[in-house]
Design a protein around this motif. Structure first.
Motif, short mmCIF file in Angstrom:
data_model
loop_
_atom_site.label_atom_id
_atom_site.label_comp_id
_atom_site.label_asym_id
_atom_site.label_seq_id
_atom_site.Cartn_x
_atom_site.Cartn_y
_atom_site.Cartn_z
N GLN A 1 30.74 37.85 45.18
CA GLN A 1 31.45 38.41 46.00
C GLN A 1 31.62 39.87 46.19
O GLN A 1 31.69 40.50 46.97
N ALA A 2 31.45 40.37 45.01
CA ALA A 2 31.34 42.03 44.88
C ALA A 2 30.33 42.69 45.42
O ALA A 2 30.37 43.34 46.14
N LEU A 3 29.08 41.95 45.07
CA LEU A 3 27.85 42.56 45.83
C LEU A 3 27.79 42.32 47.16
O LEU A 3 27.31 42.97 47.90
N ALA A 4 28.74 41.34 47.67
CA ALA A 4 28.95 41.19 49.22
C ALA A 4 29.90 42.04 49.76
O ALA A 4 30.27 41.98 51.14
N GLY A 5 30.57 42.75 48.85
CA GLY A 5 31.54 43.82 49.32
C GLY A 5 32.94 43.19 49.37
O GLY A 5 33.78 43.73 50.20
N LYS A 6 33.38 42.06 49.01
CA LYS A 6 34.50 41.39 49.13
C LYS A 6 35.41 41.31 47.75
O LYS A 6 34.77 40.77 46.77
N PHE A 7 36.45 41.89 47.87
CA PHE A 7 37.25 42.03 46.77
C PHE A 7 38.58 41.54 47.07
O PHE A 7 39.13 42.01 47.99
N VAL A 8 38.91 40.57 46.33
CA VAL A 8 40.41 39.79 46.63
C VAL A 8 41.44 40.53 45.68
O VAL A 8 41.17 40.54 44.01
N GLY A 9 42.53 41.15 45.96
CA GLY A 9 43.55 41.76 45.33
C GLY A 9 43.52 42.98 44.55
O GLY A 9 44.03 43.24 44.00
N LEU A 10 42.36 43.74 45.16
CA LEU A 10 42.10 44.95 44.51
C LEU A 10 42.35 46.08 45.56
O LEU A 10 42.08 47.34 45.06
N ASP A 11 42.77 45.81 46.67
CA ASP A 11 43.19 46.91 47.50
C ASP A 11 44.71 46.99 47.67
O ASP A 11 45.42 46.07 47.97
N ILE A 12 45.17 48.13 47.51
CA ILE A 12 46.87 48.47 47.67
C ILE A 12 47.06 48.81 48.95
O ILE A 12 47.44 49.95 49.14
N VAL A 13 46.78 48.02 49.95
CA VAL A 13 46.86 48.23 51.23
C VAL A 13 47.91 47.14 52.18
O VAL A 13 48.01 46.18 51.37
N GLU A 14 48.39 47.35 53.12
CA GLU A 14 49.01 46.24 53.89
C GLU A 14 50.04 45.55 53.37
O GLU A 14 50.22 44.30 53.05
N PRO A 15 51.29 46.31 52.83
CA PRO A 15 51.26 47.72 52.83
C PRO A 15 50.81 48.57 51.88
O PRO A 15 50.75 48.12 50.78
N GLU A 16 50.43 50.15 52.32
CA GLU A 16 49.99 51.01 51.11
C GLU A 16 51.42 51.52 50.71
O GLU A 16 52.35 51.72 51.35
N VAL A 17 51.35 51.80 49.33
CA VAL A 17 52.35 52.20 48.54
C VAL A 17 52.69 53.61 49.06
O VAL A 17 51.95 54.32 48.92
N ASP A 18 53.94 53.96 49.52
CA ASP A 18 54.36 55.36 49.97
C ASP A 18 54.79 56.14 48.70
O ASP A 18 55.90 55.93 48.21
N MET A 19 53.88 56.95 47.82
CA MET A 19 54.07 57.40 46.73
C MET A 19 55.19 58.47 46.71
O MET A 19 55.90 58.76 45.83
N VAL A 20 54.95 59.38 47.91
CA VAL A 20 56.07 60.26 47.92
C VAL A 20 57.46 59.70 48.26
O VAL A 20 58.43 60.25 47.68
#
Length: 409
Positions: free
Chosen positions: A340-359
């Motif tokens: 899956q990694a070689l296909a560019g598919k990563f589950v649970g590794l993106d911090i988006v939707e929502p992205e954390v508003d660090m400020v």
């Protein structure tokens, strides 16, 4: 340790609370082994020194510098993912930057050396297994100095094992070399230093050019991000790095660190340690400017430390390298050739939707915060923050792709 309540509440008199005095643990390596190590180093055709965190922890950086200058040898740091502390000044002409992460690249980097003097490091603690499995080229002779006998010969056979105190061992080895080297050999060492100084300057210049070539990319590339920091980093600054896919030992490659004590990097791969360590460093060194370079994912493991920074007015500058992902896990998965990694598919590794508003998150914990997208603005904000008496967080969006390999060489 668990103490019964009656012991905790009991009143006692005459309790001696004098701090324990540890005995002097600086045990010299055997003289015969030191003489043999000196002989091998003097006779070598092309030697180098591999160094790690325990040199700094043994207060032996000065002794290491004198030994390297005595022999005119390049000094190579252990990989940036494990070295933790710096063992050698990065602006010194004999500093040859760090080892790559992976065995094939390490092997290639070391293939021209016939002798390696190893000091204060685990030989070799690597991040991910790659073939060829052995990073030490055949025929390369190893001399290893360490306080811990378990480290000597643990993974690779040694030509000489030096069991003893790092500081004392380096000093005594340098003294023996000074006595045994001929005038011609000392002259040759000085000539090597002059030659290697040119190599060091060229490597630093190439690193700056590599950063400058990416200065117009948006979001900022990791190199442009690190260059913006390097341009305004004070010589006495303490830097805590927990953004391993971003920092890439660039502060070292750019020759930025003027001191070795002020660096704190990865060692055991726990997440979330960097924010708290930065607070501790500032409490220990209140007069030194302290900056933490943190990935947004790593910061989330210890983000509540910002409240402590605000509550107790601990003036640390927190710079967030924000790529909205756990990139190191993506790189590792691709390196292991997971389908899956070689296909560019990563589950649970993106911090988006929502992205954390660090400020907003930092401000909710009482810390002033700002989001910055331009390198010049980032340099200005860091310079201002390091001169402030308040904690501040600077959130910087950086490139969000996934590199095939991490650049640490």
């Amino acid at each position: 340790m668990s103490l019964p309540m009656d012991v905790q509440t009991a009143v006692t008199e005459g309790l001696d609370l004098t701090p324990a005095r540890l005995p002097d643990r600086r045990v010299r390596p055997p003289l015969e082994a030191l003489n043999r190590a000196a002989e091998v180093l003097i006779e070598s055709k092309n030697a180098a020194i591999l160094v790690g965190s325990r040199v700094q922890e043994a207060d032996a950086v000065g002794e290491l510098v004198r030994l390297a200058e005595r022999l005119g040898l390049q000094v190579i740091s252990e990989s940036g993912t494990t070295h933790g502390r710096l063992a050698f000044p990065c602006d010194h002409p004999l500093y040859a930057q760090g080892l790559p992460l992976w065995s094939p690249e390490v092997r290639q980097r070391l293939q021209n050396y016939d002798v390696l003097l190893v000091v204060g490091m685990d030989l070799l603690r690597q991040y991910v297994y790659y073939e060829p499995a052995c990073p030490i080229p055949e025929g390369t002779r190893l001399i290893h100095l360490d306080e811990d006998p378990y480290q000597l010969g643990k993974n690779y056979p040694l030509e000489v094992g030096l069991i003893g105190d790092t500081k004392t061992g380096l000093a005594e080895l340098e003294t023996i070399l000074a006595q045994r080297m001929t005038a011609a050999q000392k002259k040759m060492a000085m000539q090597r230093i002059e030659h290697l100084a040119l190599d060091h300057a060229a490597a630093c210049q190439a690193a700056w050019q590599e950063c400058d070539a990416q200065k117009n990319e948006r979001p900022l590339s990791p190199l442009a991000f690190m260059a913006a920091i390097a341009r305004v980093l004070p010589p006495d600054a303490a830097v805590v790095e927990e953004a391993v896919t971003t920092t890439g030992t660039m502060l070292e490659r750019l020759g930025t660190f003027k001191n070795t004590s002020g660096h704190f990097g990865h060692r055991g791969w726990a997440l979330g340690w960097g924010l708290g360590v930065a607070l501790g460093v500032k409490l220990a060194w209140p007069r030194r400017p302290v900056m933490a370079i943190l990935g947004e994912g790593a910061a989330m493991y210890g983000i509540q430390g910002l409240w402590s920074a605000a509550r107790y007015r601990i003036p640390v500058t927190f710079v967030i390298a924000n790529n909205a992902q756990y990139q190191i896990l993506k790189v590792g998965a691709a390196g292991l050739q997971l389908p899956q990694a070689l296909a560019g598919k990563f589950v649970g590794l993106d911090i988006v939707e929502p992205e954390v508003d660090m400020v907003a998150l930092a401000e909710s914990l009482g810390v002033q915060a700002v989001r910055i997208t331009e390198p010049g603005d980032l340099s200005d904000a860091i310079k201002e923050s390091l001169a402030s008496d308040q904690p501040r967080l600077i959130d910087v969006p950086i490139a969000r792709g996934v590199p095939e390999r991490l650049n640490y060489g």
